[in-house]
Motif scaffolding. Sequence first.
Motif, PDB file in Angstrom:
ATOM      1  N   THR A   1       1.552  17.019   3.237  1.00  0.00           N
ATOM      2  CA  THR A   1       0.270  16.925   2.532  1.00  0.00           C
ATOM      3  C   THR A   1      -0.894  17.541   3.302  1.00  0.00           C
ATOM      4  OG1 THR A   1      -0.112  14.690   3.412  1.00  0.00           O
ATOM      5  CG2 THR A   1       0.974  14.860   1.251  1.00  0.00           C
TER       6      THR A   1
ATOM      7  N   GLU B   1       0.664   5.799  -0.546  1.00  0.00           N
ATOM      8  CA  GLU B   1      -0.154   7.006  -0.625  1.00  0.00           C
ATOM      9  C   GLU B   1       0.634   8.043  -1.402  1.00  0.00           C
ATOM     10  OE1 GLU B   1      -2.252   7.883   3.343  1.00  0.00           O
ATOM     11  OE2 GLU B   1      -0.428   6.779   3.878  1.00  0.00           O
ATOM     12  N   TYR B   2      -0.076   8.839  -2.179  1.00  0.00           N
ATOM     13  CA  TYR B   2       0.606   9.911  -2.898  1.00  0.00           C
ATOM     14  C   TYR B   2      -0.283  11.143  -2.977  1.00  0.00           C
ATOM     15  CZ  TYR B   2      -2.234   9.394  -7.116  1.00  0.00           C
ATOM     16  OH  TYR B   2      -3.278   9.375  -8.013  1.00  0.00           O
TER      17      TYR B   2
ATOM     18  N   TYR C   1       4.496   8.000  -0.459  1.00  0.00           N
ATOM     19  CA  TYR C   1       4.880   7.407   0.820  1.00  0.00           C
ATOM     20  C   TYR C   1       4.398   5.966   0.879  1.00  0.00           C
ATOM     21  CZ  TYR C   1       4.628   6.373   5.819  1.00  0.00           C
ATOM     22  OH  TYR C   1       4.739   5.785   7.050  1.00  0.00           O
ATOM     23  N   CYS C   2       5.299   5.049   1.246  1.00  0.00           N
ATOM     24  CA  CYS C   2       4.959   3.646   1.468  1.00  0.00           C
ATOM     25  C   CYS C   2       5.474   3.267   2.850  1.00  0.00           C
ATOM     26  CB  CYS C   2       5.587   2.764   0.392  1.00  0.00           C
ATOM     27  SG  CYS C   2       5.240   0.999   0.616  1.00  0.00           S
TER      28      CYS C   2
ATOM     29  N   LYS D   1      -5.362  16.260  -2.427  1.00  0.00           N
ATOM     30  CA  LYS D   1      -5.806  15.247  -1.476  1.00  0.00           C
ATOM     31  C   LYS D   1      -4.908  14.023  -1.650  1.00  0.00           C
ATOM     32  CE  LYS D   1     -10.579  16.679  -1.310  1.00  0.00           C
ATOM     33  NZ  LYS D   1     -11.980  16.325  -1.509  1.00  0.00           N
ATOM     34  N   VAL D   2      -4.776  13.243  -0.601  1.00  0.00           N
ATOM     35  CA  VAL D   2      -3.951  12.041  -0.637  1.00  0.00           C
ATOM     36  C   VAL D   2      -4.747  10.903  -1.276  1.00  0.00           C
ATOM     37  CG1 VAL D   2      -2.748  10.337   0.791  1.00  0.00           C
ATOM     38  CG2 VAL D   2      -2.627  12.774   1.367  1.00  0.00           C
ATOM     39  N   HIS D   3      -4.076  10.171  -2.170  1.00  0.00           N
ATOM     40  CA  HIS D   3      -4.688   9.047  -2.879  1.00  0.00           C
ATOM     41  C   HIS D   3      -3.917   7.771  -2.558  1.00  0.00           C
ATOM     42  CE1 HIS D   3      -6.838  12.059  -5.250  1.00  0.00           C
ATOM     43  NE2 HIS D   3      -5.675  12.666  -5.405  1.00  0.00           N
ATOM     44  N   PRO D   4      -4.605   6.636  -2.387  1.00  0.00           N
ATOM     45  CA  PRO D   4      -3.927   5.373  -2.101  1.00  0.00           C
ATOM     46  C   PRO D   4      -3.715   4.542  -3.364  1.00  0.00           C
ATOM     47  CG  PRO D   4      -6.254   5.109  -1.702  1.00  0.00           C
ATOM     48  CD  PRO D   4      -6.046   6.533  -2.166  1.00  0.00           C
TER      49      PRO D   4
ATOM     50  N   VAL E   1       0.854  -1.179   0.000  1.00  0.00           N
ATOM     51  CA  VAL E   1       0.000   0.000   0.000  1.00  0.00           C
ATOM     52  C   VAL E   1       0.896   1.238   0.000  1.00  0.00           C
ATOM     53  CG1 VAL E   1      -1.702   1.320   1.332  1.00  0.00           C
ATOM     54  CG2 VAL E   1      -1.858  -1.181   1.213  1.00  0.00           C
TER      55      VAL E   1
ATOM     56  N   ARG F   1       2.623  13.433   6.320  1.00  0.00           N
ATOM     57  CA  ARG F   1       1.392  14.079   6.789  1.00  0.00           C
ATOM     58  C   ARG F   1       1.553  15.596   6.845  1.00  0.00           C
ATOM     59  NH1 ARG F   1      -0.859  10.230   5.087  1.00  0.00           N
ATOM     60  NH2 ARG F   1      -0.817   8.285   6.212  1.00  0.00           N
TER      61      ARG F   1
END
Length: 131
Positions: A98, A12-13, A35-36, A109-112, A10, A95
């Motif tokens: 972003t 996030e970007y 980020y992973c 916005k952060v996307h997974p 997983v 965090r």
Amino acid sequence: MKQKMPGKHVFEYAVVRVVPRVEREEFINVGVVLYCKKLKFLQAIITVNEQRICCFTNQDEAQNIKANLRAFELICQGSAEGGPIAQLDEASRFRWLTATRSTVVQASKVHPGLSDNPQQTLLRLHEQLVL
């Protein structure tokens, strides 16, 4: 029962944006931060197109924007030059970078997502969303 795909992690970007006039809500995508947690991976790629930025602002403001983007990169890297925020762990830095703010440099916005290679995923997202 669902099983995880082997090698997929997983992540996030967020897209890094320059918003020269915050009140107009116009922006230029200039980078991606990814980020992973599992791999302790936090990296950003920033590409500044000065000609595009200068269409929205003057040369002095463009230089300030470049300096702010450089600070963003230093914090992301965890560099001592990035100040106290850069000394936090990867998750806290991501965090902070972003967090919603009303400034010239902002993140979407952060996307997974899922990836077996965050570096390649970062390059792909940068190409798709910035270049």
